[in-house]
Scaffold this active site. Structure first.
Site, short mmCIF file in Angstrom:
data_model
loop_
_atom_site.label_atom_id
_atom_site.label_comp_id
_atom_site.label_asym_id
_atom_site.label_seq_id
_atom_site.Cartn_x
_atom_site.Cartn_y
_atom_site.Cartn_z
N GLY A 65 5.00 -5.68 25.94
CA GLY A 65 5.80 -6.81 25.45
C GLY A 65 4.92 -7.82 24.73
N GLY A 122 5.71 7.01 10.17
CA GLY A 122 5.48 6.28 8.94
C GLY A 122 5.68 4.78 9.11
N ALA A 135 2.88 0.22 11.90
CA ALA A 135 3.83 -0.81 11.45
C ALA A 135 4.66 -1.42 12.58
CB ALA A 135 4.75 -0.31 10.34
N ALA A 136 4.39 -1.05 13.83
CA ALA A 136 5.14 -1.67 14.92
C ALA A 136 4.87 -3.18 14.95
CB ALA A 136 4.78 -1.02 16.26
N GLY A 137 3.62 -3.55 14.72
CA GLY A 137 3.28 -4.98 14.68
C GLY A 137 3.95 -5.68 13.50
N ASP A 138 4.02 -4.98 12.38
CA ASP A 138 4.69 -5.57 11.20
C ASP A 138 6.19 -5.73 11.46
OD1 ASP A 138 2.24 -5.48 9.88
OD2 ASP A 138 2.62 -3.45 9.16
N GLY A 177 1.56 -1.04 3.85
CA GLY A 177 0.93 -2.33 3.57
C GLY A 177 1.54 -3.36 4.50
N LYS A 178 0.69 -4.11 5.16
CA LYS A 178 1.22 -5.03 6.18
C LYS A 178 2.20 -6.04 5.59
CE LYS A 178 -2.96 -4.51 8.96
NZ LYS A 178 -2.43 -3.41 9.77
N ALA A 183 4.09 -5.75 2.71
CA ALA A 183 5.34 -5.11 2.31
C ALA A 183 6.13 -4.64 3.53
CB ALA A 183 5.04 -3.93 1.39
N ASN A 184 5.44 -4.17 4.56
CA ASN A 184 6.14 -3.74 5.77
C ASN A 184 6.90 -4.91 6.40
OD1 ASN A 184 4.91 -1.28 5.41
ND2 ASN A 184 3.39 -1.56 7.03
N GLY A 199 2.12 -4.68 22.58
CA GLY A 199 2.63 -3.31 22.46
C GLY A 199 3.58 -2.97 23.59
N ASN A 211 0.83 -1.22 0.00
CA ASN A 211 0.00 0.00 0.00
C ASN A 211 0.85 1.25 0.00
OD1 ASN A 211 -2.18 -1.70 0.47
ND2 ASN A 211 -2.19 -1.33 2.69
O1 RIB Z 1 0.25 -2.31 9.72
C1 RIB Z 1 0.38 -1.04 9.19
C2 RIB Z 1 -0.14 -0.99 7.78
O2 RIB Z 1 -1.51 -1.25 7.80
C3 RIB Z 1 0.02 0.34 7.11
O3 RIB Z 1 1.25 0.48 6.45
C4 RIB Z 1 -1.17 0.43 6.19
O4 RIB Z 1 -0.85 0.25 4.84
C5 RIB Z 1 -2.14 -0.61 6.71
O5 RIB Z 1 -2.49 -1.50 5.81
#
Ligand code: RIB
Length: 323
Positions: free
Chosen positions: A219, A281, A243-246, A38-39, A41-42, A216, A10
């Site tokens: 932990g 970001g 994107a912390a989770g990614d 995008g989850k 791509a991240n 988060g 995304n």
């Molecule tokens: O997890 C974060 C992502 O979720 C963002 O980058 C956004 O694209 C959403 O899909």
């Protein structure tokens, strides 16, 4: 051996606001920026920045945004030749609101991601089979995720499913999921249970190998049929948790690819997630290996605090301070 990520790609439009708007309200943004996201791509970029060989699978549109996001993947060292262009379609987009505490709310428009279908899965399956780990999320059609889980052989790649956004998983072959990685809200949504142990047990009963709940700032906790344990957080001043989770999933996978044990891999996930939350970001905020090492080495199972400058970036003075 490599990591394969099948998922969304995304462009994010991020509005920083003093507080998230209520229904019917208009608020002025403090700052608005676009970032690659995008989850899927991240997670791919997160693992690549930590040194893994990563292949991305998914779809972008036949627009300029698609060109740009593919170029960004290439520049991060993510192998993207299997990402295809969906004709007459826009690339996926997300609108993200980020509040003053770094909390966020996301609206996602799938665009080309919705074109990840059975035909695409069948075409790329031989390459997924050759990966050491396969990372999945739920921003591509659940029918595609279902097909991957049904068709991936066992023995075969370790499968990590990030159930985000949280949608019912009943139709999925959950016995093919080795690691399920919800955050606490997603785990509650998936199960209807607030108690994490009870909720995780429900997912284990449905066949997943283990559940790692991403909590988060608290932990993370791992639940399996053999037992449960928690891994403490690295404390940070969050600027933007997008994107912390990614980052957690990408780092978890990168660590497992290196052969690290699960508790240490979870620690990598916590560190990557914490670092990501200190910057703005999605993809720009994902840490590199040297930054991760600084946090991991600086604090052996204790909290760390990362101080940031006004722009949200670590201030370059090595101010990673163990407490
Ligand atoms: O997890 C974060 C992502 O979720 C963002 O980058 C956004 O694209 C959403 O899909």
């Amino acid at each position: 051996m490599s990591i394969a990520v099948l998922g969304s790609i995304n462009m994010d439009l991020v509005a920083e606001v003093k507080r998230l708007p209520a229904v019917g309200e208009t608020v002025q943004a403090v700052r608005m920026e676009s970032y690659p996201g995008g989850k899927g791509a991240n997670q791919a970029v997160a693992a690549a920045r930590l040194g893994s060989t990563v292949r991305m699978f998914g779809k972008v549109g036949d627009d300029d945004t698609g060109d740009l996001l593919l170029e960004r993947l290439r520049s991060e060292g993510v192998e993207e030749s299997c990402v295809t262009r969906q004709a007459r379609c826009t690339t996926g987009r997300a609108c993200i609101w980020v509040g003053e505490q770094g909390e966020n709310a996301i609206v996602f428009g799938p665009g080309a991601n919705a074109g990840v279908d059975a035909g695409y899965v069948d075409a790329v399956l031989p390459q997924l089979e050759h990966a050491r780990l396969v990372l999945l999320q739920l921003e591509v059609p659940i029918s595609a995720v279902k097909r991957v889980l049904r068709r991936l052989p066992r023995p075969g790649p370790t499968v990590i499913l990030d159930p985000a956004p949280a949608v019912p998983l009943e139709e999925l072959h959950l016995a093919r999921v080795d690691i399920l990685t919800p955050n606490q809200g997603e785990l509650a949504t998936l199960t209807g249970k607030r108690d994490q142990g009870v909720a995780a047990k429900q997912m284990l009963d449905q066949g997943v190998g283990c559940v790692i709940c991403k909590n988060g700032a608290e932990g993370c906790r791992m639940f399996s049929n053999e037992g449960a344990f928690g891994v403490p957080p690295f404390r940070v001043d969050a600027v933007d948790t997008t994107a912390a989770g990614d980052a957690f999933n990408g780092a978890l996978a990168a660590a497992l690819l290196l052969g690290l044990e699960l508790p240490e891999a979870m620690r990598w996930g916590n560190a990557a997630g914490a670092l990501t939350a200190t910057r703005r970001g999605a993809q720009p905020s994902l840490p590199r290996r040297d930054e991760l090492n600084t946090v991991l080495d600086g604090s052996r199972w204790v909290d760390a605090r990362i101080y940031c400058d006004d722009a949200g970036y670590p201030d370059g003075t090595g101010n990673t301070v163990s407490r």
